[in-house]
Design a protein around this motif. Structure first.
Motif, PDB file in Angstrom:
ATOM      1  N   THR A   1       0.816  -1.216   0.000  1.00  0.00           N
ATOM      2  CA  THR A   1       0.000   0.000   0.000  1.00  0.00           C
ATOM      3  C   THR A   1       0.847   1.262   0.000  1.00  0.00           C
ATOM      4  O   THR A   1       0.620   2.155  -0.830  1.00  0.00           O
ATOM      5  CB  THR A   1      -0.984  -0.020   1.194  1.00  0.00           C
ATOM      6  N   PRO A   2       1.861   1.404   0.875  1.00  0.00           N
ATOM      7  CA  PRO A   2       2.717   2.588   0.778  1.00  0.00           C
ATOM      8  C   PRO A   2       3.579   2.605  -0.482  1.00  0.00           C
ATOM      9  O   PRO A   2       3.937   3.685  -0.970  1.00  0.00           O
ATOM     10  CB  PRO A   2       3.584   2.519   2.046  1.00  0.00           C
ATOM     11  N   MET A   3       3.913   1.437  -1.024  1.00  0.00           N
ATOM     12  CA  MET A   3       4.630   1.424  -2.305  1.00  0.00           C
ATOM     13  C   MET A   3       3.789   2.074  -3.388  1.00  0.00           C
ATOM     14  O   MET A   3       4.281   2.865  -4.197  1.00  0.00           O
ATOM     15  CB  MET A   3       4.966  -0.014  -2.719  1.00  0.00           C
ATOM     16  N   LEU A   4       2.515   1.738  -3.401  1.00  0.00           N
ATOM     17  CA  LEU A   4       1.620   2.318  -4.402  1.00  0.00           C
ATOM     18  C   LEU A   4       1.530   3.827  -4.225  1.00  0.00           C
ATOM     19  O   LEU A   4       1.442   4.579  -5.202  1.00  0.00           O
ATOM     20  CB  LEU A   4       0.231   1.690  -4.286  1.00  0.00           C
ATOM     21  N   ALA A   5       1.587   4.286  -2.977  1.00  0.00           N
ATOM     22  CA  ALA A   5       1.477   5.716  -2.679  1.00  0.00           C
ATOM     23  C   ALA A   5       2.819   6.441  -2.787  1.00  0.00           C
ATOM     24  O   ALA A   5       2.875   7.661  -2.612  1.00  0.00           O
ATOM     25  CB  ALA A   5       0.903   5.903  -1.273  1.00  0.00           C
ATOM     26  N   GLY A   6       3.894   5.700  -3.049  1.00  0.00           N
ATOM     27  CA  GLY A   6       5.205   6.323  -3.165  1.00  0.00           C
ATOM     28  C   GLY A   6       5.829   6.690  -1.835  1.00  0.00           C
ATOM     29  O   GLY A   6       6.706   7.562  -1.776  1.00  0.00           O
ATOM     30  N   GLU A   7       5.419   6.026  -0.764  1.00  0.00           N
ATOM     31  CA  GLU A   7       5.911   6.337   0.582  1.00  0.00           C
ATOM     32  C   GLU A   7       7.040   5.373   0.945  1.00  0.00           C
ATOM     33  O   GLU A   7       6.820   4.284   1.465  1.00  0.00           O
ATOM     34  CB  GLU A   7       4.769   6.246   1.586  1.00  0.00           C
ATOM     35  N   ALA A   8       8.268   5.806   0.693  1.00  0.00           N
ATOM     36  CA  ALA A   8       9.428   4.926   0.825  1.00  0.00           C
ATOM     37  C   ALA A   8       9.659   4.467   2.263  1.00  0.00           C
ATOM     38  O   ALA A   8       9.914   3.283   2.512  1.00  0.00           O
ATOM     39  CB  ALA A   8      10.678   5.627   0.295  1.00  0.00           C
ATOM     40  N   ASP A   9       9.604   5.383   3.221  1.00  0.00           N
ATOM     41  CA  ASP A   9       9.898   5.027   4.611  1.00  0.00           C
ATOM     42  C   ASP A   9       8.909   4.008   5.148  1.00  0.00           C
ATOM     43  O   ASP A   9       9.296   3.017   5.784  1.00  0.00           O
ATOM     44  CB  ASP A   9       9.901   6.276   5.492  1.00  0.00           C
ATOM     45  N   ALA A  10       7.634   4.236   4.893  1.00  0.00           N
ATOM     46  CA  ALA A  10       6.612   3.312   5.391  1.00  0.00           C
ATOM     47  C   ALA A  10       6.734   1.945   4.717  1.00  0.00           C
ATOM     48  O   ALA A  10       6.605   0.899   5.366  1.00  0.00           O
ATOM     49  CB  ALA A  10       5.222   3.894   5.158  1.00  0.00           C
ATOM     50  N   ALA A  11       7.015   1.944   3.418  1.00  0.00           N
ATOM     51  CA  ALA A  11       7.173   0.680   2.699  1.00  0.00           C
ATOM     52  C   ALA A  11       8.376  -0.092   3.222  1.00  0.00           C
ATOM     53  O   ALA A  11       8.315  -1.312   3.413  1.00  0.00           O
ATOM     54  CB  ALA A  11       7.319   0.941   1.202  1.00  0.00           C
ATOM     55  N   THR A  12       9.483   0.621   3.477  1.00  0.00           N
ATOM     56  CA  THR A  12      10.698  -0.032   3.970  1.00  0.00           C
ATOM     57  C   THR A  12      10.490  -0.622   5.350  1.00  0.00           C
ATOM     58  O   THR A  12      10.909  -1.754   5.631  1.00  0.00           O
ATOM     59  CB  THR A  12      11.867   0.973   3.994  1.00  0.00           C
ATOM     60  N   ARG A  13       9.831   0.126   6.226  1.00  0.00           N
ATOM     61  CA  ARG A  13       9.569  -0.384   7.575  1.00  0.00           C
ATOM     62  C   ARG A  13       8.702  -1.638   7.532  1.00  0.00           C
ATOM     63  O   ARG A  13       8.976  -2.627   8.230  1.00  0.00           O
ATOM     64  CB  ARG A  13       8.885   0.687   8.432  1.00  0.00           C
ATOM     65  N   ALA A  14       7.659  -1.606   6.735  1.00  0.00           N
ATOM     66  CA  ALA A  14       6.743  -2.747   6.666  1.00  0.00           C
ATOM     67  C   ALA A  14       7.414  -3.958   6.019  1.00  0.00           C
ATOM     68  O   ALA A  14       7.198  -5.102   6.457  1.00  0.00           O
ATOM     69  CB  ALA A  14       5.482  -2.361   5.897  1.00  0.00           C
ATOM     70  N   LEU A  15       8.232  -3.732   4.999  1.00  0.00           N
ATOM     71  CA  LEU A  15       8.941  -4.834   4.357  1.00  0.00           C
ATOM     72  C   LEU A  15       9.973  -5.429   5.313  1.00  0.00           C
ATOM     73  O   LEU A  15      10.135  -6.647   5.386  1.00  0.00           O
ATOM     74  CB  LEU A  15       9.619  -4.345   3.078  1.00  0.00           C
ATOM     75  N   SER A  16      10.653  -4.572   6.063  1.00  0.00           N
ATOM     76  CA  SER A  16      11.619  -5.041   7.050  1.00  0.00           C
ATOM     77  C   SER A  16      10.938  -5.907   8.104  1.00  0.00           C
ATOM     78  O   SER A  16      11.456  -6.969   8.494  1.00  0.00           O
ATOM     79  CB  SER A  16      12.306  -3.847   7.719  1.00  0.00           C
ATOM     80  N   PHE A  17       9.775  -5.493   8.564  1.00  0.00           N
ATOM     81  CA  PHE A  17       9.023  -6.275   9.549  1.00  0.00           C
ATOM     82  C   PHE A  17       8.642  -7.636   8.972  1.00  0.00           C
ATOM     83  O   PHE A  17       8.741  -8.666   9.651  1.00  0.00           O
ATOM     84  CB  PHE A  17       7.770  -5.506   9.974  1.00  0.00           C
ATOM     85  N   HIS A  18       8.216  -7.653   7.721  1.00  0.00           N
ATOM     86  CA  HIS A  18       7.821  -8.896   7.062  1.00  0.00           C
ATOM     87  C   HIS A  18       8.999  -9.860   6.990  1.00  0.00           C
ATOM     88  O   HIS A  18       8.854 -11.063   7.263  1.00  0.00           O
ATOM     89  CB  HIS A  18       7.302  -8.572   5.658  1.00  0.00           C
ATOM     90  N   ILE A  19      10.181  -9.370   6.644  1.00  0.00           N
ATOM     91  CA  ILE A  19      11.367 -10.220   6.567  1.00  0.00           C
ATOM     92  C   ILE A  19      11.740 -10.737   7.949  1.00  0.00           C
ATOM     93  O   ILE A  19      12.109 -11.906   8.114  1.00  0.00           O
ATOM     94  CB  ILE A  19      12.531  -9.452   5.913  1.00  0.00           C
TER      95      ILE A  19
END
Length: 240
Positions: free
Chosen positions: A208-226
């Motif tokens: 969802t933040p990737m679609l919105a272009g929100e790098a910080d939020a996308a990175t945090r969520a992806l890091s949590f997933h990993i």
């Protein structure tokens, strides 16, 4: 919305010579890779070339041609007079492999935001939302097939995210690392309705933040997933 399928997504994989008829060696490689991915042959197992031929349903010659690539990638070891061995991969390896995965996937986020077609991200989001609906059904019909499709979709989506960097060396390192992670953790990581539901939630949290272009939020969520995936691979308890 119709039940999500993986066919169109898997078709987007890009490899050298894409569009050309695959060689018998490549077919053998792909089928043996599938055996490794799904735990049909396991770490520490010794297996003959002929057994691989039968399991992969390919010719013995094509198996022999594919083996040097598996050896170079550290996915198979030749034992003189004994056959082939699937390497044993310990806890230290799992941690190091996930460190590699983290570096590659998080490093891909800027390229994803800059280059990835937003319509594809939208398609991923829609697929996951449809999968939520599918998993919310209680009938259980064809659930096993759906969970297999879900796993394939998961693997392919992450690989596509990495491929956006347009670095074939990086993509291949990621692919081989992912295979080894699956080999090492397959006894502890099982795709169930509960796990799939959790993974969908985590995927949507970074898509969802990737679609919105929100790098910080996308990175945090992806890091949590990993991190969640690593915890599960090590036999721990994950959140949610």
């Amino acid at each position: 919305m119709s039940e999500p399928m993986v066919t169109q997504n898997l078709a987007r994989r890009v490899s050298p010579g894409a569009g050309a008829e695959p060689s018998l060696r490549q077919i053998a490689y792909d089928r043996i890779e599938e055996l490794l991915n799904w735990g049909k042959v396991r770490p520490g197992q010794i297996i003959s070339q002929r057994e691989l031929m039968e399991m992969a349903d390919v010719s013995l010659g094509s198996v022999r041609e594919a083996i040097p690539r598996f050896e170079a990638e550290g996915l198979l070891l030749t034992l003189p007079q004994r056959g082939l061995m699937v390497p044993s991969l310990d806890v230290t390896f799992i941690r190091e492999a996930y460190q590699m995965r983290r570096m590659i996937e998080l490093g891909a986020v800027p390229a994803i935001l800059a280059r990835l077609d937003r319509s594809l991200v939208t398609e991923w989001i829609d697929w996951h939302r449809a999968a939520q609906v599918r998993l919310g059904q209680d009938d259980g019909n064809d659930l096993e097939d759906f969970l297999r499709d879900f796993q394939l979709y998961d693997w392919d989506m992450h690989a596509q995210m990495v491929s956006v960097m347009e670095n074939r060396l990086m993509s291949n390192v990621y692919r081989v690392t992912a295979i080894k992670i699956r080999m090492a953790a397959q006894s502890r990581v099982r795709v169930t309705r509960q796990n799939a539901t959790r993974v969908i939630k985590e995927h949507l949290a970074f898509l969802t933040p990737m679609l919105a272009g929100e790098a910080d939020a996308a990175t945090r969520a992806l890091s949590f997933h990993i991190d969640q995936s690593l915890t599960l691979a090590l036999g721990g308890m994950v959140q949610g």
